[in-house]
Design an enzyme around this catalytic site. Structure first.
Site, PDB file in Angstrom:
ATOM      1  N   LYS A 121     -33.184   7.770  23.194  1.00  0.00           N
ATOM      2  CA  LYS A 121     -34.457   7.649  23.904  1.00  0.00           C
ATOM      3  C   LYS A 121     -34.764   6.171  24.119  1.00  0.00           C
ATOM      4  O   LYS A 121     -34.838   5.403  23.159  1.00  0.00           O
ATOM      5  CB  LYS A 121     -35.570   8.310  23.083  1.00  0.00           C
ATOM      6  CG  LYS A 121     -36.951   8.213  23.715  1.00  0.00           C
ATOM      7  CD  LYS A 121     -37.935   9.155  23.017  1.00  0.00           C
ATOM      8  CE  LYS A 121     -39.343   9.021  23.579  1.00  0.00           C
ATOM      9  NZ  LYS A 121     -40.287   9.959  22.963  1.00  0.00           N
ATOM     10  N   ASP A 226     -49.987  14.704  20.842  1.00  0.00           N
ATOM     11  CA  ASP A 226     -49.418  15.057  22.146  1.00  0.00           C
ATOM     12  C   ASP A 226     -48.613  16.335  21.967  1.00  0.00           C
ATOM     13  O   ASP A 226     -47.512  16.480  22.473  1.00  0.00           O
ATOM     14  CB  ASP A 226     -48.524  13.911  22.641  1.00  0.00           C
ATOM     15  CG  ASP A 226     -48.315  13.956  24.155  1.00  0.00           C
ATOM     16  OD1 ASP A 226     -49.016  14.739  24.830  1.00  0.00           O
ATOM     17  OD2 ASP A 226     -47.463  13.217  24.655  1.00  0.00           O
TER      18      ASP A 226
HETATM   19  P1  ADP Z   1     -41.788  11.028  26.243  1.00  0.00           P
HETATM   20  O1  ADP Z   1     -42.340  10.336  25.051  1.00  0.00           O
HETATM   21  O2  ADP Z   1     -41.530  10.056  27.323  1.00  0.00           O
HETATM   22  O3  ADP Z   1     -42.581  12.206  26.662  1.00  0.00           O
HETATM   23  P2  ADP Z   1     -39.928  12.823  24.920  1.00  0.00           P
HETATM   24  O4  ADP Z   1     -39.515  12.403  23.562  1.00  0.00           O
HETATM   25  O5  ADP Z   1     -40.985  13.873  24.984  1.00  0.00           O
HETATM   26  O6  ADP Z   1     -40.336  11.562  25.799  1.00  0.00           O
HETATM   27  O7  ADP Z   1     -38.643  13.312  25.694  1.00  0.00           O
HETATM   28  C1  ADP Z   1     -38.676  13.683  27.057  1.00  0.00           C
HETATM   29  C2  ADP Z   1     -37.761  14.864  27.280  1.00  0.00           C
HETATM   30  O8  ADP Z   1     -36.424  14.528  26.908  1.00  0.00           O
HETATM   31  C3  ADP Z   1     -38.109  16.072  26.449  1.00  0.00           C
HETATM   32  O9  ADP Z   1     -39.072  16.888  27.067  1.00  0.00           O
HETATM   33  C4  ADP Z   1     -36.792  16.762  26.282  1.00  0.00           C
HETATM   34  O10 ADP Z   1     -36.511  17.547  27.404  1.00  0.00           O
HETATM   35  C5  ADP Z   1     -35.806  15.613  26.261  1.00  0.00           C
HETATM   36  N1  ADP Z   1     -35.472  15.232  24.877  1.00  0.00           N
HETATM   37  C6  ADP Z   1     -36.096  14.314  24.118  1.00  0.00           C
HETATM   38  N2  ADP Z   1     -35.550  14.208  22.886  1.00  0.00           N
HETATM   39  C7  ADP Z   1     -34.537  15.091  22.871  1.00  0.00           C
HETATM   40  C8  ADP Z   1     -33.557  15.471  21.870  1.00  0.00           C
HETATM   41  N3  ADP Z   1     -33.525  14.924  20.667  1.00  0.00           N
HETATM   42  N4  ADP Z   1     -32.665  16.432  22.212  1.00  0.00           N
HETATM   43  C9  ADP Z   1     -32.687  17.012  23.425  1.00  0.00           C
HETATM   44  N5  ADP Z   1     -33.570  16.688  24.390  1.00  0.00           N
HETATM   45  C10 ADP Z   1     -34.480  15.758  24.140  1.00  0.00           C
HETATM   46 MG    MG Z   2     -42.850  13.907  25.562  1.00  0.00          MG
END
Ligand code: ADP
Ligand code: MG
Length: 453
Positions: A121, A226
């Site tokens: 991320k 959130d």
């Molecule tokens: P933000 O803080 O920008 O909302 P998120 O952590 O919610 O970011 O991640 C955005 C999207 O990425 C999630 O809705 C999911 O679909 C995907 N995602 C995030 N972390 C993971 C993970 N560990 N494994 C699989 N998909 C992930």
């Molecule tokens: Mg998110």
């Protein structure tokens, strides 16, 4: 433009040195004057300027001459620094496709040499709100070195720290693997965000699990803030995993009750609409009453026995300080409702379309990477700080010092791992997961209360 990690292979030691110099300069300059970059990088024979041109060509830097001639890192430049560090640490060896676009992040698959796929991320706190960041400068005025790199790095550090702590307390979260700059590497969750799930075998069980998680978090002194269908992943067995922690707050936060109620309400609303679960209107006098699972009443914040201190004690151990928490809270609190700005397009990452994995074997075409001990010694002698009269580090927090230390270590490490990686090949594992594009978009639609029958 995409996150073309291929470029990473062709970047020389000097390229990274100058990129790092710009990063250091950005601790107290929004735009780093060219001569300062030159002094920090201390390349021989004015080599900095040639390198700057190259970095600019690859869009790792942005040139700004509006006030004076200078540069700043782009998201891509910052991405490359973090990715290089991760590769050097042996966290992963390849970057794959983009699997998620969050409100303020981009998520990619990354792979180890053995084929294990993880999620990376990249936080982009400035993305949705770069202009808003400027207007929020008041909050963080005391930090001369404040900029979006700092905020994104804080968000990553916080996310990593929370994920680790939550995992240790048995919460269903991804395994936190590593963190550097604005980048967090975690285990890949096999499943989909709840928002994409149209049907569940056992919606009531899933609902109970999710509400139970919010309550258990509060018992541990935390509120997610959130907690919605975008941040809950669910697999084929309907197992729930929660993600996305940069905005979490303590139950002692002054708006804790509101955040808690909002998280709860969000889940009630979603399950009501998506899975046709019916809830009856909850009368006012129920507010503040005991949680009664059988009657499926809405859990009340006041009735939960909370353990304070979770944040301070356990998170401080992972390097995320109370001050970091305050800084990021101030930013996030003022952040609701910002639209995606044009800055998003600067990185072009939203349009990324990576086919398979790009191995990060930083190979042959590297002009200056004859890596040996002597050269590394030389490197240390001419460390970026050596060329500085006013060492920017002296004004920085311990985290930044740590980062800087990492950058130095990484240069040496990079040289080693470049040579090593040249000889290797990588079988990048690909999974058949669907590409996921999600955007967290919690919208408060007003204050009616629901009860699940
Ligand atoms: P933000 O803080 O920008 O909302 P998120 O952590 O919610 O970011 O991640 C955005 C999207 O990425 C999630 O809705 C999911 O679909 C995907 N995602 C995030 N972390 C993971 C993970 N560990 N494994 C699989 N998909 C992930
Ligand atoms: Mg998110």
């Amino acid at each position: 433009m995409k996150l073309d990690v291929d470029v990473l292979r062709y970047l020389s030691k000097d390229d990274f040195r100058v990129l790092t110099a710009v990063e250091m300069g950005m601790r107290n300059h929004e735009i780093v004057p060219s001569d300062l970059i030159d002094r920090i990088a201390s390349l021989k024979h004015g080599g900095t300027y040639k390198v700057l041109k190259n970095l600019l060509k690859h869009k790792l830097l942005h040139h700004d001459s509006s006030k004076y001639d200078g540069f700043r890192l782009t998201y891509l430049g910052y991405d490359f620094l973090a990715i290089k560090t991760m590769v050097n640490r042996g966290v992963f060896t390849a970057v794959g496709r983009q699997i998620g676009v969050g409100k303020e992040s981009d998520i990619f698959e990354v792979a180890r040499e053995d084929g294990t796929v993880m999620a990376m991320k990249l936080h982009r706190l400035g993305r949705t709100s770069f202009r808003a960041v400027k207007s929020k400068r008041d909050y963080l005025r005391h930090r001369s070195s404040y900029n979006w790199l700092y905020l994104s790095r804080l968000a990553a550090l916080k996310e990593f720290a929370f994920m680790k702590a939550l995992e240790e307390h048995g919460f269903p979260v991804p395994n936190a693997v590593d963190c550097n700059r604005h980048c967090v590497v975690m285990s890949l969750i096999q499943g989909y965000p709840l928002v994409q799930v149209k049907q569940l075998q056992n919606p009531e069980t899933v609902f109970d699990t999710i509400i139970g998680l919010i309550v258990r978090l509060a018992e541990h002194g935390l509120i997610h803030c959130d907690f919605n269908e975008f941040n809950i992943m669910i697999d084929d067995d309907e197992k729930v995993t929660m993600i996305d922690f940069p905005q979490m707050v303590s139950v002692s936060h002054r708006n804790a009750q509101m955040y808690f109620d909002r998280d709860i309400e969000c889940i009630f609303k979603f399950f009501g609409k998506r899975f046709n679960m019916s809830f009856e209107e909850q009368s006012d006098d129920i507010d503040g009453s005991e949680v009664d699972e059988d009657e499926s009443s809405r859990p009340s914040f006041s009735s939960i026995t909370k353990t304070a201190g979770f944040l301070d004690k356990e998170l401080a151990a992972s390097g995320f300080t109370r001050k970091d928490q305050d800084d990021i809270e101030k930013f996030i609190e003022g952040d609701a409702g910002d639209d995606v700005s044009d800055d998003e397009h600067e990185s072009g990452l939203c349009q990324t379309n990576i086919k398979g994995f790009d191995s990060l074997h930083l190979d042959q075409k590297e002009p200056t990477s004859s890596c040996n001990e002597e050269e590394q010694g030389d490197e240390n002698q001419h460390s970026p700080e050596a060329g500085l009269t006013g060492n920017p580090e002296s004004q920085n927090s311990s985290n930044e010092e740590e980062d800087n230390q990492n950058a130095d270590e990484n240069d040496a490490e990079l040289m080693k791992s470049l040579a090593k990686q040249r000889r290797r090949t990588m079988a990048a594992a690909r999974r058949g997961r669907k590409s996921v594009a999600s955007r967290n978009s919690y919208k408060d639609k007003g204050g009616y209360m629901l009860r699940w029958k």
